[in-house]
Design an enzyme around this catalytic site. Structure first.
Site, PDB file in Angstrom:
ATOM      1  N   HIS A 129      28.994   7.039   1.444  1.00 34.99           N
ATOM      2  CA  HIS A 129      27.885   6.973   0.486  1.00 34.99           C
ATOM      3  C   HIS A 129      28.370   6.314  -0.797  1.00 34.99           C
ATOM      4  O   HIS A 129      29.503   6.541  -1.221  1.00 34.99           O
ATOM      5  CB  HIS A 129      27.362   8.384   0.158  1.00 34.99           C
ATOM      6  CG  HIS A 129      25.998   8.342  -0.408  1.00 34.99           C
ATOM      7  ND1 HIS A 129      25.771   8.127  -1.757  1.00 34.99           N
ATOM      8  CD2 HIS A 129      24.781   8.420   0.169  1.00 34.99           C
ATOM      9  CE1 HIS A 129      24.462   8.107  -1.965  1.00 34.99           C
ATOM     10  NE2 HIS A 129      23.837   8.283  -0.805  1.00 34.99           N
ATOM     11  N   ASP A 151      22.046  10.990   6.812  1.00 31.32           N
ATOM     12  CA  ASP A 151      21.594  10.442   8.100  1.00 31.32           C
ATOM     13  C   ASP A 151      22.387  10.939   9.291  1.00 31.32           C
ATOM     14  O   ASP A 151      22.034  10.634  10.432  1.00 31.32           O
ATOM     15  CB  ASP A 151      21.673   8.904   8.059  1.00 31.32           C
ATOM     16  CG  ASP A 151      20.648   8.325   7.102  1.00 31.32           C
ATOM     17  OD1 ASP A 151      21.008   7.482   6.265  1.00 31.32           O
ATOM     18  OD2 ASP A 151      19.489   8.763   7.173  1.00 31.32           O
TER      19      ASP A 151
END
Ligand code: SDX
Length: 390
Positions: free
Chosen positions: A271, A328
């Site tokens: 991320h 996700d």
């Protein structure tokens, strides 16, 4: 040499705006919607209440929420001509392409929405988008199945109506599973906003040209579609399935990722902002166990995902690069257990993210300091040259 001489690739070190909507602390794994922690919102709120919070800035009173919910129910129907829009698309169309095209087409029914500073128009467009995106999404799903579209049932809650549009048929009554309904509402909350991610920045950039909100949201859907962004939830399930089919060990797959074989990545990991953990991923992982147990689903892909996480988190390659599961990584296993096909996973992300996109478009639109997004560049092409004699 014009413009700035340094390039901030991917805007890693650039703030594009100031905002009051969402706060993230990547080091501490903090995410807050208008000051409320994501843990509190996910535990105590609903998708629509959190949408109201993000868009209007405060939690609604019971009356305000009732009115908001009622307005959205009253706008779930699509114009009949728009229903026919889907006839022109192949059943093989990816639902994300259907979604962005249909949302763009939506603006053609509301020409007045192009007056972007008319508060009444912005208000009704907000309600129309929240009400109609789930219907468009369900139609994209039904289109891919070759099944008849259902009409919205406004006697149902937002999430239950969405579930019935997706899984109900004309042939028999449909009973919503309360476990699925509650879990989906919570997952949608976890996706509602995430400050200046790629798709929200896209919505702001398109909106900064005074394009109408439907066109701006359609652009955001397209940005979300990419596998490095919202498309990652579909890519994770594909990755887990390939590991299972290949019979390859998780360790072997991880080695291939570390060797960057054919650009293979550990999808659902990493991320730009979170460098210790993604607070949403923790909440989703808890949900995965709860939902699959409650639905009596045994999915070997969940076990593979947990093994992958354990192996990666013990490996210096990932630790050094601060790579952890993001939002996700586990969502796909839950969506699959709910009955959604992988190509609908990013559509679910888009429905989740819609309130955030709307909130940011409105904040940008109300900010008198907003300038059209037009970055500089560093030119590295050919010097001036004369036109050839031919
Ligand atoms: C979302 O921004 C948001 O807030 C997004 C989001 C939201 O709510 O809107 O949180 C939703 O998009 C989550 C991310 C979903 N994408 C994926 O899961 C795809 C896989 N992840 C990567 O593509 C990547 O981690 C990103 C895109 C998420 C972040 O990329 P960055 O910040 O630009 O980091 P990078 O690509 O510069 O990587 C740094 C290093 C590199 O190593 P080196 O080449 O320097 O040796 O980490 C490596 C990368 O190769 N790396 C990975 C990896 N992610 C980064 N290696 C293997 N697998 C990965 N997943």
């Amino acid at each position: 040499q014009t413009g700035y001489t340094t390039i901030d690739q991917g805007f890693v070190n650039t703030s594009s705006t100031q905002s009051k909507i969402t706060y993230i602390d990547g080091e501490k794994g903090i995410l807050r919607y208008r000051g409320y922690s994501i843990e509190d919102v996910a535990t105590n709120s609903t998708y629509l209440e959190a949408a109201f919070l993000l868009i209007y800035g405060n939690l609604p009173t019971a009356d305000e929420l009732g009115e908001f919910d009622e307005k959205i129910r009253r706008h779930t129907l699509l114009h009949e001509d728009l229903r026919r829009f889907f006839d022109g698309l192949p059943s093989s169309a990816h639902p994300m392409s259907v979604l962005s095209s249909a949302v763009s087409a939506l603006s053609t029914y509301y020409e007045e929405s192009s007056s972007v500073h008319d508060r009444e128009q912005v208000e009704i467009s907000t309600i129309r988008l929240l009400a109609k995106l789930p219907v468009i999404a369900a139609y994209a799903h039904k289109k891919s199945l070759g099944q008849a579209f259902l009409y919205p049932d406004n006697s149902l809650s937002f999430v239950d109506n969405f579930l019935k549009l997706n899984f109900g048929t004309m042939a028999e009554p449909y009973e919503v599973n309360p476990v699925v309904s509650k879990a989906l509402d919570r997952l949608l909350i976890l996706h509602e906003d995430h400050e200046q991610n790629a798709s929200t920045s896209t919505v702001r950039l398109v909106g900064s040209t005074q394009a109408n909100i439907f066109s701006s949201i359609s652009a955001g859907i397209n940005a979300l579609y990419g596998p490095l962004h919202g498309g990652a939830n579909e890519a994770v399930l594909k990755m887990l399935g390939e590991i299972k089919e290949s019979g390859e060990s998780v360790e072997k797959f991880v080695e291939r990722v570390k060797n960057k074989e054919h650009g293979v990545k550990l999808m659902g990991f990493g991320h730009r902002v979170y460098k210790n953990f993604d607070p949403r991923a923790k909440l989703v992982k808890e949900s995965a166990d709860e939902v699959l147990t409650a639905l009596g689903v045994q999915d070997p892909l969940l076990d593979i995902a947990k093994e992958l996480e354990a192996v990666a988190l013990a490996d210096d390659y990932f630790i050094e690069r601060k790579l952890y599961p993001n939002v996700d990584f586990y969502t796909g296993v839950i969506y699959k257990a709910m009955g959604f096909p992988p190509r609908m996973f990013t559509v679910l992300f888009a429905i989740g993210r819609l309130p955030g996109w709307i909130a940011h478009w409105r904040e940008m639109n109300e900010d008198t300091n907003t300038k059209i997004g037009r970055p500089q560049q560093l030119y590295i092409g050919e010097p001036a040259r004369d036109w050839p004699v031919r």
